[in-house]
Design an enzyme around this catalytic site. Structure first.
Site, PDB file in Angstrom:
ATOM      1  N   HIS A 239       0.845  -1.208   0.000  1.00  0.00           N
ATOM      2  CA  HIS A 239       0.000   0.000   0.000  1.00  0.00           C
ATOM      3  C   HIS A 239       0.879   1.256   0.000  1.00  0.00           C
ATOM      4  O   HIS A 239       0.612   2.212  -0.723  1.00  0.00           O
ATOM      5  CB  HIS A 239      -0.866   0.053   1.262  1.00  0.00           C
ATOM      6  CG  HIS A 239      -1.914  -1.005   1.383  1.00  0.00           C
ATOM      7  ND1 HIS A 239      -2.034  -1.808   2.496  1.00  0.00           N
ATOM      8  CD2 HIS A 239      -2.929  -1.379   0.554  1.00  0.00           C
ATOM      9  CE1 HIS A 239      -3.071  -2.621   2.355  1.00  0.00           C
ATOM     10  NE2 HIS A 239      -3.623  -2.397   1.183  1.00  0.00           N
TER      11      HIS A 239
ATOM     12  N   SER B 235      -2.881  -7.689   3.199  1.00  0.00           N
ATOM     13  CA  SER B 235      -3.086  -7.546   4.647  1.00  0.00           C
ATOM     14  C   SER B 235      -3.336  -8.911   5.276  1.00  0.00           C
ATOM     15  O   SER B 235      -2.789  -9.236   6.337  1.00  0.00           O
ATOM     16  CB  SER B 235      -4.266  -6.615   4.923  1.00  0.00           C
ATOM     17  OG  SER B 235      -4.034  -5.361   4.349  1.00  0.00           O
TER      18      SER B 235
ATOM     19  N   LYS C 284     -20.641  -3.943   8.837  1.00  0.00           N
ATOM     20  CA  LYS C 284     -19.764  -5.120   8.718  1.00  0.00           C
ATOM     21  C   LYS C 284     -18.696  -5.016   9.791  1.00  0.00           C
ATOM     22  O   LYS C 284     -17.995  -4.008   9.875  1.00  0.00           O
ATOM     23  CB  LYS C 284     -19.091  -5.149   7.341  1.00  0.00           C
ATOM     24  CG  LYS C 284     -20.041  -5.452   6.226  1.00  0.00           C
ATOM     25  CD  LYS C 284     -19.269  -5.659   4.935  1.00  0.00           C
ATOM     26  CE  LYS C 284     -20.219  -5.717   3.751  1.00  0.00           C
ATOM     27  NZ  LYS C 284     -19.570  -5.360   2.504  1.00  0.00           N
TER      28      LYS C 284
ATOM     29  N   ARG D  71      -2.361  -6.002  -8.289  1.00  0.00           N
ATOM     30  CA  ARG D  71      -1.256  -6.946  -8.087  1.00  0.00           C
ATOM     31  C   ARG D  71      -1.283  -8.042  -9.131  1.00  0.00           C
ATOM     32  O   ARG D  71      -0.428  -8.160  -9.970  1.00  0.00           O
ATOM     33  CB  ARG D  71      -1.351  -7.586  -6.692  1.00  0.00           C
ATOM     34  CG  ARG D  71      -0.896  -6.710  -5.573  1.00  0.00           C
ATOM     35  CD  ARG D  71      -1.415  -7.190  -4.260  1.00  0.00           C
ATOM     36  NE  ARG D  71      -2.870  -7.157  -4.241  1.00  0.00           N
ATOM     37  CZ  ARG D  71      -3.614  -7.410  -3.198  1.00  0.00           C
ATOM     38  NH1 ARG D  71      -3.050  -7.778  -2.082  1.00  0.00           N
ATOM     39  NH2 ARG D  71      -4.919  -7.325  -3.250  1.00  0.00           N
TER      40      ARG D  71
HETATM   41  P1  ADP Z   1      -9.966  -3.392  -0.290  1.00  0.00           P
HETATM   42  O1  ADP Z   1     -10.664  -4.181   0.758  1.00  0.00           O
HETATM   43  O2  ADP Z   1     -10.697  -2.133  -0.686  1.00  0.00           O
HETATM   44  O3  ADP Z   1      -9.478  -4.167  -1.486  1.00  0.00           O
HETATM   45  P2  ADP Z   1      -7.192  -3.295   0.599  1.00  0.00           P
HETATM   46  O4  ADP Z   1      -6.654  -2.564   1.787  1.00  0.00           O
HETATM   47  O5  ADP Z   1      -7.059  -4.777   0.580  1.00  0.00           O
HETATM   48  O6  ADP Z   1      -8.696  -2.811   0.487  1.00  0.00           O
HETATM   49  O7  ADP Z   1      -6.525  -2.731  -0.719  1.00  0.00           O
HETATM   50  C1  ADP Z   1      -6.645  -1.379  -1.102  1.00  0.00           C
HETATM   51  C2  ADP Z   1      -6.061  -1.225  -2.502  1.00  0.00           C
HETATM   52  O8  ADP Z   1      -4.661  -1.466  -2.470  1.00  0.00           O
HETATM   53  C3  ADP Z   1      -6.632  -2.196  -3.546  1.00  0.00           C
HETATM   54  O9  ADP Z   1      -6.720  -1.533  -4.796  1.00  0.00           O
HETATM   55  C4  ADP Z   1      -5.588  -3.291  -3.605  1.00  0.00           C
HETATM   56  O10 ADP Z   1      -5.583  -3.956  -4.846  1.00  0.00           O
HETATM   57  C5  ADP Z   1      -4.309  -2.471  -3.394  1.00  0.00           C
HETATM   58  N1  ADP Z   1      -3.226  -3.276  -2.831  1.00  0.00           N
HETATM   59  C6  ADP Z   1      -3.301  -4.128  -1.786  1.00  0.00           C
HETATM   60  N2  ADP Z   1      -2.099  -4.708  -1.573  1.00  0.00           N
HETATM   61  C7  ADP Z   1      -1.246  -4.192  -2.496  1.00  0.00           C
HETATM   62  C8  ADP Z   1       0.138  -4.421  -2.823  1.00  0.00           C
HETATM   63  N3  ADP Z   1       0.873  -5.313  -2.171  1.00  0.00           N
HETATM   64  N4  ADP Z   1       0.676  -3.718  -3.844  1.00  0.00           N
HETATM   65  C9  ADP Z   1      -0.092  -2.852  -4.536  1.00  0.00           C
HETATM   66  N5  ADP Z   1      -1.400  -2.610  -4.306  1.00  0.00           N
HETATM   67  C10 ADP Z   1      -1.974  -3.271  -3.303  1.00  0.00           C
END
Ligand code: ADP
Length: 164
Positions: free
Chosen positions: A20, A132, A44, A94
């Site tokens: 992120h 995450s 939720k 990703r």
């Molecule tokens: P959500 O539940 O909205 O998908 P996340 O926190 O899992 O929330 O992810 C937020 C955004 O960051 C999404 O667009 C996801 O694809 C992107 N993302 C998550 N992990 C990575 C990573 N390792 N590298 C790049 N982008 C990521």
């Protein structure tokens, strides 16, 4: 005067990872201002960290970036974007499976507001396996994830394990 280009990067950030953070750093070079948004739905309740904890971890990770701030919002991200004059939503991609989900999200957003522009940044190849949930799983099995998450998150994960 030229309009400020503001991008909102919404997500669960449960917790924020270095994947992120890489997207945030790169977006901060593309936009005048980036708002990292902990987007949640109060009906939720299956999150690992509270909204307050997630915001605290993000704020610590972005403390040296002067055009990035963090906020949280219970509701439609597009409404938050409108209230903050942001015309862009930032998301990270990703693997191919992310594409399916992001595609339907982008289509829904366009249905709600066709003026909002989605901006997708490709994950760095070394970050493609970081999510995450993966981090939580590894940390709960005692794997050192300090190279994969900001330091505050690592502290939280360590104390989470101690209190198990
Ligand atoms: P959500 O539940 O909205 O998908 P996340 O926190 O899992 O929330 O992810 C937020 C955004 O960051 C999404 O667009 C996801 O694809 C992107 N993302 C998550 N992990 C990575 C990573 N390792 N590298 C790049 N982008 C990521």
């Amino acid at each position: 005067m030229k309009e400020k280009k503001i991008g909102v990067y919404p997500g669960s950030f449960d917790p924020i990872t270095n994947g992120h953070l890489d997207i945030i750093k790169r977006a901060s070079k593309l936009f005048d201002e980036v708002i990292v948004l902990v987007a949640y739905n109060s009906s939720k309740t299956n999150n690992r960290f509270s909204v307050k904890e997630r915001v605290e971890m993000i704020n610590d990770a972005i403390k040296d970036m002067n055009n990035v701030r963090c906020d949280s919002y219970d509701g439609l991200t597009i409404n938050f974007a409108k209230m903050n004059n942001a015309k862009f939503l930032i998301r990270g991609l990703r693997v191919v499976s992310d594409f399916d989900y992001e595609w339907s999200l982008a289509a829904s957003n366009e249905f709600i507001d066709h003026e909002i522009e989605m901006v997708f940044l490709m994950a760095k190849k070394e970050n493609t396996f970081i999510s995450s949930s993966n981090i939580i799983e590894l940390a709960s099995m005692g794997v050192d994830v300090s190279k994969l998450v900001p330091s505050k998150v690592n502290e939280y994960l360590i104390s989470m394990n101690k209190n198990k």
